[in-house]
Design an enzyme around this catalytic site. Structure first.
Site, PDB file in Angstrom:
ATOM      1  N   ILE A 118       0.766  -1.082   0.113  1.00 38.24           N
ATOM      2  CA  ILE A 118       0.109   0.174  -0.032  1.00 38.24           C
ATOM      3  C   ILE A 118       0.922   1.209   0.033  1.00 38.24           C
ATOM      4  CG2 ILE A 118      -1.883   1.215   1.095  1.00 38.24           C
ATOM      5  CD1 ILE A 118      -2.410  -1.361   2.716  1.00 38.24           C
ATOM      6  N   LYS A 187       6.834  -0.466  12.431  1.00 37.27           N
ATOM      7  CA  LYS A 187       5.982   0.425  11.431  1.00 37.27           C
ATOM      8  C   LYS A 187       5.506   1.684  12.131  1.00 37.27           C
ATOM      9  CE  LYS A 187       4.886  -3.897   8.839  1.00 37.27           C
ATOM     10  NZ  LYS A 187       3.710  -4.838   8.615  1.00 37.27           N
TER      11      LYS A 187
HETATM   12  N1  LIG Z   1       4.936  -9.951   8.545  1.00 35.82           N
HETATM   13  C1  LIG Z   1       4.448  -8.948   8.006  1.00 35.82           C
HETATM   14  C2  LIG Z   1       4.947  -8.680   6.691  1.00 35.82           C
HETATM   15  C3  LIG Z   1       4.890  -7.030   6.087  1.00 35.82           C
HETATM   16  O1  LIG Z   1       5.305  -6.283   6.671  1.00 35.82           O
HETATM   17  C4  LIG Z   1       2.734  -8.883   7.987  1.00 35.82           C
HETATM   18  O2  LIG Z   1       2.478  -9.992   8.161  1.00 35.82           O
HETATM   19  O3  LIG Z   1       2.277  -7.847   7.852  1.00 35.82           O
END
Ligand SMILES: N[C@@H](CC=O)C(=O)O
Ligand SMILES: NC(=O)C1=CN([C@@H]2O[C@H](COP(=O)(O)OP(=O)(O)OC[C@H]3O[C@@H](n4cnc5c(N)ncnc54)[C@H](OP(=O)(O)O)[C@@H]3O)[C@@H](O)[C@H]2O)C=CC1
Length: 371
Positions: A118, A187
């Site tokens: 995204i 994140k």
């Molecule tokens: N393990 C992560 C991979 C992507 O960032 C997720 O499941 O979102």
């Protein structure tokens, strides 16, 4: 342009496929751990690859923080354009990477590190140019969302659903990072920095999905709610707060209707109120696509700059929520705590620091947002 690839796993193989479809971009070599037959296309000399004078672009999709951090630094010192999906490395080091890129004429692009396929960070970087963002919230982990969806729709147990998510390439090399929330923590650290142009002031630890039981799922169903794992961040007057936790959401909530491994986000600001994004937050080609989108920006000279020149401080009181807690302990000493039913308590509205108080009284408590 010539590129090299660090990491030949799920994402790396997707990047290789897509690079081969782009005119003017060639994959020169791939850094791998064991010696492969096909030398010099496969190489064990990571440092040699990222400092090769013929190389312009370095795609980094290794698991873990080393050697990825060392190789990203070497690449940036050599003036390369680094494109990475590795949030565990980016979250603690982004300030240094931005500085190294500025000093040496390269760049650092990190779209795939948050929300996979995204263009969420692209939206954040674009939207924060005009005005301060008031915050964001969303589902940022495809594996957790897939597991919660399977548990609630199909009655699967957590470990069976996790095995499926691993087979589909959604999970981290160490899936504890998915189920205990660390992946979303990285994140959220990254998004806070980009959204508020701020250096990293740390972040309270996440609450993952591992404490949820069939009893909790039955409670949600009985109350016509859906459980999702969300990250919420609020910014006000130069302070910010974040919480990462399971959430019991009403069925008409935007985030309650995000199925399977999909992710979704809302970004808030005064002028547009809210903007929503939805898509594949994990998986091979979705994530590789985000890295190639960054590479096309490099080729066109349209990379979005990252500015981290503010020093915002965290303030847990900005997050005022009602909390659902399942605990055998007596929580009545916490202001606003009341028994909901059985061992379930409702607490709040209360700031995110109430989590510390609950965990002091019962480290095993299941804590979630109640909306
Ligand atoms: N393990 C992560 C991979 C992507 O960032 C997720 O499941 O979102
Ligand atoms: N999968 C996804 O949907 C997404 C993943 N990400 C991130 O992208 C990165 C890659 O993820 P993914 O492809 O799924 O992970 P994988 O585990 O599939 O791949 C990681 C690769 O890194 C290699 N590697 C690890 N350590 C070394 C080392 N010391 N030297 C050489 N190679 C090494 C592994 O090699 P070997 O197998 O030989 O150990 C493997 O090929 C991770 O940082 C992840 O967090 C981001 C968004 C989405």
């Amino acid at each position: 342009m010539q590129a090299v690839l660090l990491g030949y796993g799920t994402v790396g193989k997707g990047v290789e496929k897509l690079v081969n479809t782009v005119d003017g971009l060639d994959m020169k070599a791939v850094f791998v751990l064991p010696e492969f037959e096909d030398l010099p296309y496969f190489s064990n000399d990571g440092e040699g690859l990222v400092t090769d004078p013929d190389v312009d672009v370095v795609f980094e999709c290794l698991s873990g923080t080393e050697p990825s951090n060392t190789l990203i630094r070497k690449a940036l010192e050599a003036g390369k354009h680094v494109i990475t999906s590795n949030k565990a490395t980016v979250a603690p080091n982004l300030e240094d990477y931005v500085k190294l890129a500025e000093e040496n004429g390269g760049s650092i692009q990190i779209e795939a590190s948050v929300a996979g396929g995204i263009p969420f960070l692209d939206a954040v970087l674009k939207l924060q140019k005009l005005e301060d963002l008031n915050g964001f919230e969303g589902i940022f982990n495809g594996t957790s969302n897939y597991i919660l969806d399977q548990m609630q729709k199909e009655g699967q147990d957590l470990s069976t659903a996790l095995r499926d998510a691993q087979a589909m390439g959604y999970a981290e090399a160490d899936p504890t990072n998915d189920v205990e929330g660390m992946d979303v923590w990285y994140k959220t650290v990254i998004t806070n920095m980009l959204a508020y142009n701020t250096k990293n002031d740390g972040l309270r630890k996440p609450l993952g999905i591992s404490k949820l039981t069939p009893e909790d799922i039955a409670l949600a169903r009985g109350e016509n709610k859906v459980i999702r794992h969300i990250s919420r961040s609020v910014q006000k007057d130069g302070r910010y707060a974040s919480v990462i936790a399971p959430a019991f959401l009403n069925r008409d909530d935007y985030l309650a209707n995000v199925p399977s491994n999909y992710n979704a986000q809302l970004i808030y600001a005064d002028s547009f109120d809210k903007i929503g994004l939805f898509g594949q937050g994990a998986g091979q080609m979705a994530t590789a696509q985000a890295m190639l989108a960054n590479a096309l920006d490099t080729m066109e000279g349209t990379e979005r700059p990252i500015r981290l020149d503010r020093n915002l401080k965290q303030d847990d009181s900005l997050i005022q929520e009602t909390w659902l807690v399942r605990s055998e302990a007596d929580l009545s000493s916490i202001p606003t705590a009341r028994v909901k039913e059985g061992s379930y308590w409702l607490i709040g509205p209360a700031g995110a620091d109430v989590i510390d108080r609950i965990q002091e009284l019962d480290p095993q408590a299941m804590i979630a947002l109640w909306r």
